[in-house]
Motif scaffolding. Structure first.
Motif, PDB file in Angstrom:
ATOM      1  N   LEU A   1       0.819  -1.210   0.000  1.00 22.74           N
ATOM      2  CA  LEU A   1       0.000   0.000   0.000  1.00 22.74           C
ATOM      3  C   LEU A   1       0.852   1.259   0.000  1.00 22.74           C
ATOM      4  O   LEU A   1       0.319   2.361   0.051  1.00 22.74           O
ATOM      5  CB  LEU A   1      -0.928  -0.004   1.210  1.00 22.74           C
ATOM      6  CG  LEU A   1      -1.969  -1.119   1.233  1.00 22.74           C
ATOM      7  CD1 LEU A   1      -2.811  -1.020   2.489  1.00 22.74           C
ATOM      8  CD2 LEU A   1      -2.836  -1.076   0.006  1.00 22.74           C
ATOM      9  N   GLY A   2       2.158   1.124  -0.074  1.00 25.95           N
ATOM     10  CA  GLY A   2       3.047   2.270  -0.044  1.00 25.95           C
ATOM     11  C   GLY A   2       3.416   2.807  -1.404  1.00 25.95           C
ATOM     12  O   GLY A   2       4.336   3.619  -1.526  1.00 25.95           O
ATOM     13  N   LEU A   3       2.723   2.390  -2.444  1.00 23.35           N
ATOM     14  CA  LEU A   3       3.112   2.807  -3.790  1.00 23.35           C
ATOM     15  C   LEU A   3       2.873   4.288  -4.036  1.00 23.35           C
ATOM     16  O   LEU A   3       3.566   4.899  -4.846  1.00 23.35           O
ATOM     17  CB  LEU A   3       2.365   1.968  -4.829  1.00 23.35           C
ATOM     18  CG  LEU A   3       2.790   0.497  -4.858  1.00 23.35           C
ATOM     19  CD1 LEU A   3       1.954  -0.264  -5.864  1.00 23.35           C
ATOM     20  CD2 LEU A   3       4.255   0.364  -5.180  1.00 23.35           C
ATOM     21  N   GLU A   4       1.918   4.882  -3.334  1.00 21.32           N
ATOM     22  CA  GLU A   4       1.720   6.326  -3.489  1.00 21.32           C
ATOM     23  C   GLU A   4       2.935   7.084  -2.948  1.00 21.32           C
ATOM     24  O   GLU A   4       3.356   8.089  -3.523  1.00 21.32           O
ATOM     25  CB  GLU A   4       0.464   6.770  -2.759  1.00 21.32           C
ATOM     26  CG  GLU A   4       0.149   8.228  -2.955  1.00 21.32           C
ATOM     27  CD  GLU A   4      -1.105   8.657  -2.215  1.00 21.32           C
ATOM     28  OE1 GLU A   4      -1.286   9.870  -2.075  1.00 21.32           O
ATOM     29  OE2 GLU A   4      -1.881   7.797  -1.797  1.00 21.32           O
ATOM     30  N   GLY A   5       3.507   6.607  -1.861  1.00 20.81           N
ATOM     31  CA  GLY A   5       4.742   7.198  -1.336  1.00 20.81           C
ATOM     32  C   GLY A   5       5.883   7.055  -2.321  1.00 20.81           C
ATOM     33  O   GLY A   5       6.703   7.962  -2.484  1.00 20.81           O
ATOM     34  N   ASN A   6       5.956   5.898  -2.991  1.00 18.59           N
ATOM     35  CA  ASN A   6       6.970   5.703  -4.038  1.00 18.59           C
ATOM     36  C   ASN A   6       6.784   6.719  -5.159  1.00 18.59           C
ATOM     37  O   ASN A   6       7.757   7.292  -5.652  1.00 18.59           O
ATOM     38  CB  ASN A   6       6.868   4.297  -4.635  1.00 18.59           C
ATOM     39  CG  ASN A   6       7.397   3.225  -3.738  1.00 18.59           C
ATOM     40  OD1 ASN A   6       7.732   3.469  -2.588  1.00 18.59           O
ATOM     41  ND2 ASN A   6       7.454   2.019  -4.256  1.00 18.59           N
ATOM     42  N   LEU A   7       5.546   6.938  -5.538  1.00 17.79           N
ATOM     43  CA  LEU A   7       5.242   7.867  -6.627  1.00 17.79           C
ATOM     44  C   LEU A   7       5.650   9.291  -6.266  1.00 17.79           C
ATOM     45  O   LEU A   7       6.313   9.974  -7.051  1.00 17.79           O
ATOM     46  CB  LEU A   7       3.746   7.813  -6.947  1.00 17.79           C
ATOM     47  CG  LEU A   7       3.237   8.747  -8.020  1.00 17.79           C
ATOM     48  CD1 LEU A   7       3.570   8.175  -9.379  1.00 17.79           C
ATOM     49  CD2 LEU A   7       1.744   8.928  -7.878  1.00 17.79           C
ATOM     50  N   VAL A   8       5.296   9.727  -5.066  1.00 19.68           N
ATOM     51  CA  VAL A   8       5.600  11.098  -4.649  1.00 19.68           C
ATOM     52  C   VAL A   8       7.109  11.284  -4.489  1.00 19.68           C
ATOM     53  O   VAL A   8       7.674  12.286  -4.937  1.00 19.68           O
ATOM     54  CB  VAL A   8       4.846  11.440  -3.342  1.00 19.68           C
ATOM     55  CG1 VAL A   8       5.293  12.762  -2.780  1.00 19.68           C
ATOM     56  CG2 VAL A   8       3.355  11.454  -3.589  1.00 19.68           C
ATOM     57  N   LEU A   9       7.776  10.308  -3.863  1.00 24.35           N
ATOM     58  CA  LEU A   9       9.224  10.418  -3.697  1.00 24.35           C
ATOM     59  C   LEU A   9       9.938  10.382  -5.047  1.00 24.35           C
ATOM     60  O   LEU A   9      10.882  11.146  -5.279  1.00 24.35           O
ATOM     61  CB  LEU A   9       9.752   9.306  -2.790  1.00 24.35           C
ATOM     62  CG  LEU A   9      11.247   9.382  -2.487  1.00 24.35           C
ATOM     63  CD1 LEU A   9      11.563  10.644  -1.703  1.00 24.35           C
ATOM     64  CD2 LEU A   9      11.705   8.158  -1.736  1.00 24.35           C
ATOM     65  N   GLY A  10       9.486   9.531  -5.945  1.00 25.44           N
ATOM     66  CA  GLY A  10      10.087   9.475  -7.278  1.00 25.44           C
ATOM     67  C   GLY A  10       9.928  10.779  -8.040  1.00 25.44           C
ATOM     68  O   GLY A  10      10.851  11.241  -8.714  1.00 25.44           O
ATOM     69  N   ALA A  11       8.765  11.405  -7.919  1.00 28.79           N
ATOM     70  CA  ALA A  11       8.542  12.693  -8.588  1.00 28.79           C
ATOM     71  C   ALA A  11       9.457  13.763  -8.022  1.00 28.79           C
ATOM     72  O   ALA A  11      10.044  14.561  -8.763  1.00 28.79           O
ATOM     73  CB  ALA A  11       7.083  13.103  -8.448  1.00 28.79           C
ATOM     74  N   MET A  12       9.603  13.772  -6.699  1.00 30.56           N
ATOM     75  CA  MET A  12      10.460  14.776  -6.072  1.00 30.56           C
ATOM     76  C   MET A  12      11.926  14.546  -6.434  1.00 30.56           C
ATOM     77  O   MET A  12      12.655  15.487  -6.750  1.00 30.56           O
ATOM     78  CB  MET A  12      10.290  14.741  -4.547  1.00 30.56           C
ATOM     79  CG  MET A  12      10.900  15.916  -3.801  1.00 30.56           C
ATOM     80  SD  MET A  12      12.682  15.920  -3.541  1.00 30.56           S
ATOM     81  CE  MET A  12      12.982  14.374  -2.780  1.00 30.56           C
ATOM     82  N   VAL A  13      12.357  13.292  -6.424  1.00 28.89           N
ATOM     83  CA  VAL A  13      13.748  12.978  -6.772  1.00 28.89           C
ATOM     84  C   VAL A  13      14.015  13.338  -8.231  1.00 28.89           C
ATOM     85  O   VAL A  13      15.062  13.909  -8.552  1.00 28.89           O
ATOM     86  CB  VAL A  13      14.044  11.488  -6.482  1.00 28.89           C
ATOM     87  CG1 VAL A  13      15.329  11.045  -7.135  1.00 28.89           C
ATOM     88  CG2 VAL A  13      14.095  11.244  -4.986  1.00 28.89           C
ATOM     89  N   ALA A  14      13.074  13.008  -9.108  1.00 29.63           N
ATOM     90  CA  ALA A  14      13.256  13.320 -10.529  1.00 29.63           C
ATOM     91  C   ALA A  14      13.376  14.824 -10.744  1.00 29.63           C
ATOM     92  O   ALA A  14      14.255  15.286 -11.489  1.00 29.63           O
ATOM     93  CB  ALA A  14      12.093  12.769 -11.345  1.00 29.63           C
TER      94      ALA A  14
END
Length: 114
Positions: free
Chosen positions: A42-55
């Motif tokens: 259920l943590g995929l939204e956190g992955n998405l937000v962190l990936g966007a910020m890192v990118a």
């Protein structure tokens, strides 16, 4: 109101809905693949937000958008591996770890984004 104006409004609404929902559709596809392995993340939204910020951060610092995409991929892999390793431990609940990972990913993204 003319029929051209109504059609323009309907097309704009459809365009906005597709643009906004595309990241969520990618997350849903990723969760579907994860569930085929027998886990629930259920943590995929956190992955998405962190990936966007890192990118964004890496692209801004280096001037290379492709390096930002690569860094976002690595951040997603890191969080995914972290979820997998934690969930492979005995007596660990997948759902609780996923929710914690969502809070971790979004929290880190907002912390470094500020």
């Amino acid at each position: 109101m003319s029929s051209d104006a109504i059609l323009t409004i309907l097309v704009a609404i459809l365009d906005g809905a597709i643009r906004v929902s595309t990241p969520s559709m990618f997350v849903a596809v990723g969760e579907t693949m994860t569930e085929k392995s027998g886990r629930i993340n259920l943590g995929l939204e956190g992955n998405l937000v962190l990936g966007a910020m890192v990118a964004y951060a890496i692209s801004y610092q280096t001037g290379s958008p492709w390096l930002g995409v690569l860094a976002a991929g690595f951040s997603g892999v890191f969080l995914g591996v972290m979820h997998g390793v934690i969930c492979s431990l005995p007596r660990v609940n997948d759902i609780a770890v996923g929710i914690a990972m969502m809070g971790f990913g979004t929290g880190i993204a907002f912390f470094f984004g500020k």
